[in-house]
Design a protein around this motif. Structure first.
Motif, short mmCIF file in Angstrom:
data_model
loop_
_atom_site.label_atom_id
_atom_site.label_comp_id
_atom_site.label_asym_id
_atom_site.label_seq_id
_atom_site.Cartn_x
_atom_site.Cartn_y
_atom_site.Cartn_z
N UNK A 1 0.83 -0.85 -0.08
CA UNK A 1 -0.03 0.43 -0.04
C UNK A 1 1.37 1.12 -0.09
N UNK A 2 2.09 0.89 0.48
CA UNK A 2 3.17 2.36 0.19
C UNK A 2 3.23 3.16 -1.36
N UNK A 3 2.95 2.02 -2.51
CA UNK A 3 2.44 2.51 -3.85
C UNK A 3 2.51 3.62 -3.38
N UNK A 4 1.25 4.88 -2.38
CA UNK A 4 0.78 5.96 -2.51
C UNK A 4 1.53 6.88 -1.86
N UNK A 5 2.11 6.22 -1.02
CA UNK A 5 3.00 7.70 -0.39
C UNK A 5 3.42 8.61 -1.46
N UNK A 6 4.21 8.81 -2.39
CA UNK A 6 4.40 9.30 -2.95
C UNK A 6 3.54 9.59 -3.90
N UNK A 7 2.66 9.26 -4.52
CA UNK A 7 1.32 9.49 -5.37
C UNK A 7 0.58 11.11 -4.56
N UNK A 8 -0.09 10.03 -3.44
CA UNK A 8 -0.62 11.33 -2.33
C UNK A 8 -0.01 12.57 -1.83
N UNK A 9 1.35 12.39 -1.87
CA UNK A 9 2.16 13.85 -1.79
C UNK A 9 2.26 14.56 -3.14
N UNK A 10 1.83 14.23 -4.01
CA UNK A 10 1.99 15.16 -5.08
C UNK A 10 0.50 15.65 -5.82
N UNK A 11 -0.50 14.59 -5.15
CA UNK A 11 -1.60 15.34 -5.25
C UNK A 11 -2.10 16.07 -3.87
N UNK A 12 -1.35 16.57 -3.46
CA UNK A 12 -1.63 17.24 -1.88
C UNK A 12 -2.33 17.43 -0.88
N UNK B 1 0.71 3.37 8.88
CA UNK B 1 1.39 3.35 9.06
C UNK B 1 2.23 3.90 8.52
N UNK B 2 2.88 4.14 8.03
CA UNK B 2 4.05 5.02 7.58
C UNK B 2 4.13 6.51 7.93
N UNK B 3 2.73 6.87 6.76
CA UNK B 3 2.20 8.21 7.23
C UNK B 3 1.71 8.52 8.33
N UNK B 4 1.09 7.83 9.55
CA UNK B 4 0.90 8.48 10.60
C UNK B 4 1.85 8.42 11.93
N UNK B 5 3.11 7.45 11.92
CA UNK B 5 4.35 7.86 12.42
C UNK B 5 5.11 8.10 11.58
N UNK B 6 4.95 8.35 10.46
CA UNK B 6 6.13 9.46 9.77
C UNK B 6 5.41 10.62 9.52
N UNK B 7 4.84 10.66 7.97
CA UNK B 7 4.67 11.97 7.55
C UNK B 7 4.00 12.63 8.55
N UNK B 8 2.83 12.18 9.59
CA UNK B 8 1.59 12.81 10.71
C UNK B 8 2.06 13.94 11.53
N UNK B 9 3.82 12.91 11.54
CA UNK B 9 4.42 13.22 13.05
C UNK B 9 6.09 14.01 12.21
N UNK B 10 6.20 13.98 11.00
CA UNK B 10 6.84 15.09 10.58
C UNK B 10 8.28 14.49 10.56
N UNK C 1 4.32 16.95 2.45
CA UNK C 1 5.47 16.30 3.04
C UNK C 1 6.53 16.15 2.59
N UNK C 2 7.98 17.39 3.01
CA UNK C 2 8.91 17.21 1.99
C UNK C 2 10.01 16.36 2.96
N UNK C 3 9.79 14.88 3.51
CA UNK C 3 10.39 13.61 3.62
C UNK C 3 9.53 12.46 3.03
N UNK C 4 8.79 12.99 2.28
CA UNK C 4 7.67 11.76 1.87
C UNK C 4 8.42 10.61 1.09
N UNK C 5 9.20 11.43 0.11
CA UNK C 5 10.45 9.99 -0.13
C UNK C 5 10.89 9.21 0.28
N UNK C 6 11.12 9.79 1.82
CA UNK C 6 12.60 8.38 2.43
C UNK C 6 11.86 7.09 3.08
N UNK C 7 10.15 7.69 3.08
CA UNK C 7 9.68 7.09 4.26
C UNK C 7 8.19 5.85 2.86
N UNK C 8 9.18 6.44 1.66
CA UNK C 8 7.57 5.96 0.80
C UNK C 8 7.97 3.96 0.24
#
Lengths: 616, 173
Positions: free
Chosen positions: A243-254, A332-341, A266-273
């Motif tokens: 499901x992590x296929x989405x991290x960069x896609x959703x980031x680009x969608x704003x 999970x990657x979003x909540x514990x990564x992106x949402x916490x920066x 999130x400027x760091x999305x790529x690193x946890x994608x």
């Protein structure tokens, strides 16, 4: 028939176990799993009861296709009243436990009452007994799993278990089966622990027979598998990146909610994608991801099996985390990564391991840490409350501290275990909780994906992406592309997704098949396996019936249309970057039309006419 | 031409479709507990391995059987259990060096892979091509050659997507 037509009823108060026939009249109306168990719960408990009291019930439930060759036919759900939201809770999990229940001969296991002392239920085919759990109470899921496998001398024993967080009263504890599959949301694990029930251990050797038309069924499942393997999402995207296929896609969608939803990219999305999980790390030249893995019967295999860098500070001198285990999914990657920066892949993977080890919902956990970080940065809480750790956005140290504290129910973990709603209320800033009906948002910002705002607001279990995933249409173009920035005509889209989702969740199949399948692909599989006639049209009606039943449960529990809203941040603070710049969630434009399409009153109650039409 | 099952663990995702297909073909129910093929999950290593009878040339199960209840199928080369003859003594399960002959307590007989009479369902059901039914002479050699070429296991993740194939016909068996 595909159902085993047998229900086990376990009274934990007096320690008795009984067997009864499955109510087939209800099965014809509600199919199985989510729908059918919701009907049982609706009929059997007072919706106003204390979710953590003896009057609540906890139902393990399978679908008719659970335990068959249908691709992904391995799901089960846990249905109960949620201590987090006060609504009906239904959490779905894969792995191997659900099929094992069917192979042992059971469609459903209903737990009622409360045991006077910690116990676990051991089931081997027709044999079932409540066993003293004093040896595993106080232990993590992983430790308890090891002990039970050793005690019963059966490597094939399938185990669902709650961790220390649930015992400590964390309100979003999950039930973990097969070490890292989770009935994750809404605190179903908390309910299980409140009943002094530590685990369910099942072994089934009878198998599942009685398929209505076996050769037609197998043919239908093979046709379904062909559709899955030829679809870009289920045939390539999910196996490769999960499901992590989405991290960069959703980031680009704003539409990637960032730092407690203050931002949408999130400027760091790529690193946890998902892509980053494939890249070799510097220290040992191995990627985070070892392989993909399937749940029972799944021909997609989106599961992630991963390792953490042994040099990472989180696991230095902790060899128990040097092995492979369940890796990061997108939410999970979003909540514990992106949402916490936090863009530290290994820290997030470690937090994910611990969420599995001690049974926490990583979405609510991560989002609650994000809320705590905003409280900290606003000066509302200090290191005095947190136990000396600086809860700054982007701090992997804070994340590691938080996950260990919630897992063990210690120190600041007690506050974090409340979820963000109660945490922010406790410290006088309720508006900083990003929740609907007290449950945290997942990884799609409704300012950038308008349909999701309505889906969250009206979800029957509080904010959730798995009750109506309009992202499929608005971002991925499934079944057809709609504009994510436009709220017009989204009411009908949300309703259609919600009703169809209820069918998938009641069948034993995984919702992820719906990237490639419509109910036209599902109906022949159900129809050839189950007695009765199951067309796509009939299934849509079943889905709508389930949705309205859940809604009625919530109304009787005291949760009405007033709760169909979003936090002020999403309604008033516009997105500042990306394609959704200057947009807010336009909920008010969609909600009245949605009520009308649902056949509900203007204040959101199921009308008598609708009840009659659906046979409620 | 004799054919054999080729098992490639590096392609396995652990979905157990093979176990269900096998048990349905042989028992008429979906029941991994009665499957003649097993998938092992090496959890800590993050690897899965399907495993079944290799149809040994010199089949110890066959020689060990005191009542001659295991016979060679001349068409497929499979060593088959003759259900009517088997007395359930389990000597073959001890003789088998690989543990792929097993006792079925509900029938009182032993069970083992019989290649479904030359059309094995496990291979049809496998979504990733981890189980294939190929020319018996090629199975071992090709794998050894591939391994030799590779030198060392790849450093990257091993990800398995569903393999392209036609819809299999289960009715032909």
């Amino acid at each position: 028939m595909a159902w085993t037509k047998k229900v086990m009823r376990v009274n934990l108060t007096d320690g008795t176990i009984g067997e009864e026939p499955l109510n087939m009249e209800w099965a014809r109306q509600y199919l199985g799993q989510r729908g059918l168990a919701s009907k049982y719960l609706f009929e059997e408990i007072d919706p106003e009861c204390d979710a953590l009291g003896a009057d609540n019930k906890l139902i393990y439930t399978t679908g008719p296709l659970t335990g068959t060759m249908a691709s992904t036919g391995g799901r089960y759900s846990v249905v109960t009243k949620s201590p987090l939201t006060g609504t009906i809770a239904c959490s779905n999990s894969g792995g191997f436990l659900g099929p094992e229940m069917k192979f042992a001969g059971w469609d459903m296991i209903i737990f009622e009452g409360k045991s006077p002392k910690p116990v676990y239920l051991y089931v081997r085919d027709g044999h079932a007994e409540l066993v003293d759990a004093s040896e595993i109470w106080g232990k993590s899921v992983w430790a308890a799993d090891r002990i039970l496998h050793t005690r019963h001398q059966d490597p094939q024993l399938r185990i669902a278990c709650v961790g220390r967080s649930a015992e400590a009263g964390c309100l979003y504890s999950a039930i973990i089966n097969d070490l890292h599959r989770a009935a994750g949301r809404s605190g179903v694990g908390t309910v299980m622990a409140s009943k002094n029930l530590k685990a369910l251990a099942v072994r089934g050797t009878r198998g599942l027979g009685g398929i209505k038309d076996p050769m037609r069924f197998i043919r239908a499942t093979e046709e379904g598998k062909k559709v899955l393997r030829e679809h870009a999402v289920t045939g390539q995207g999910l196996p490769t990146y999960g499901t992590q296929v989405l991290m960069n896609v959703i980031n680009e969608s704003g539409a990637l909610p960032t730092r407690n939803m203050r931002e949408v990219q999130f400027e760091g999305a790529r690193n946890i994608s998902g892509e980053a999980m494939h890249e070799p790390r510097k220290s040992d030249n191995r990627p985070n991801l070892t392989t993909n893995a399937a749940c029972f019967a799944c021909t997609i295999a989106c599961g992630r099996i991963a390792t953490i860098d042994q040099n990472h500070f989180a696991i230095e001198n902790k060899p128990e985390y040097w092995r492979n285990s369940g890796g990061l999914e997108y939410e999970a990657a979003w909540a514990m990564g992106t949402d916490t920066g936090i863009d530290d892949l290994d820290a997030a993977t470690y937090a994910n391991f611990v969420c599995n080890e001690d049974g926490m919902d990583p979405i609510t956990f991560g989002a609650t840490v994000a809320a705590a970080m905003e409280l900290y940065e606003e000066g509302v809480i200090t290191t005095r409350e947190t136990g000396g750790v600086e809860y700054k956005f982007g701090s992997a140290k804070a994340l590691v501290h938080a996950v260990e504290a919630v897992a063990g129910g210690t120190g600041f973990g007690k506050d974090l275990g409340l979820g963000s709603k109660r945490l922010c209320e406790k410290y006088g800033r309720p508006e900083l909780s990003m929740t609907v009906k007290s449950q945290e948002f997942p990884a799609y910002d409704p300012r950038g994906i308008q349909g999701m705002g309505l889906a969250y607001a009206t979800s029957n279990r509080g904010a959730c992406h798995l009750r109506g995933y309009t992202v499929a249409s608005e971002i991925l173009g499934i079944p057809e592309k709609t504009d994510p920035l436009v709220s017009k005509d989204k009411a009908g889209l949300v309703k259609a997704f919600q009703d169809a989702t209820a069918v998938f969740d009641s069948s034993g199949l995984c919702l992820f098949t719906s990237f490639a399948w419509t109910l036209d692909n599902v109906a022949p599989q159900i129809d050839s396996a189950c007695e009765g006639d199951w067309s796509a049209e009939k299934l849509v009606e079943v889905g709508e019936r389930i949705w309205n039943l859940e809604r009625e449960f919530n109304r009787l529990a005291g949760i009405t249309g007033k709760g169909d809203t979003l936090p002020p941040r999403l309604l008033k603070e516009a997105a500042q970057t990306g394609p959704a710049k200057d947009k807010v969630a336009e909920l008010d434009d969609m909600l009245p039309e949605y009520y009308e399409l649902r056949g509900w009153s203007t204040d959101g109650n199921v009308s008598d006419e609708t009840k009659q039409r659906l046979g409620l | 031409m004799l054919k054999a099952l080729q098992l490639e663990p590096e392609k396995c995702t652990g979905c157990l479709q093979c176990e269900m297909a096998c048990s349905y073909e042989n028992e008429g129910v979906f029941n991994p507990a009665k499957s003649r093929i097993k998938v092992f999950n090496f959890h800590d290593e993050g690897r899965f391995a399907p495993y079944t009878c290799t149809q040994c040339d010199e089949a110890w199960c066959l020689y060990a059987c005191p009542v001659e209840a295991i016979a060679i199928n001349a068409g497929t080369g499979a060593k088959e259990v003759l259900g009517d003859t088997c007395v359930g003594c389990k000597v073959c399960t001890i003789a088998c060096p690989f543990g792929t002959v097993n006792y079925n307590s509900s029938t009182g007989k032993v069970i083992k892979c019989d290649l479904c009479g030359g059309d094995p369902w496990c291979a049809k059901a496998c979504p990733t091509g981890a189980i294939t039914y190929v020319d018996a002479d090629g199975t071992g050699m090709e794998r050894m050659r591939a391994w030799a070429r590779q030198g060392m296991p790849p450093a990257g993740a091993s990800v398995n997507a569903p393999a392209e194939k036609e819809i299999p016909n289960y009715e032909s068996a």
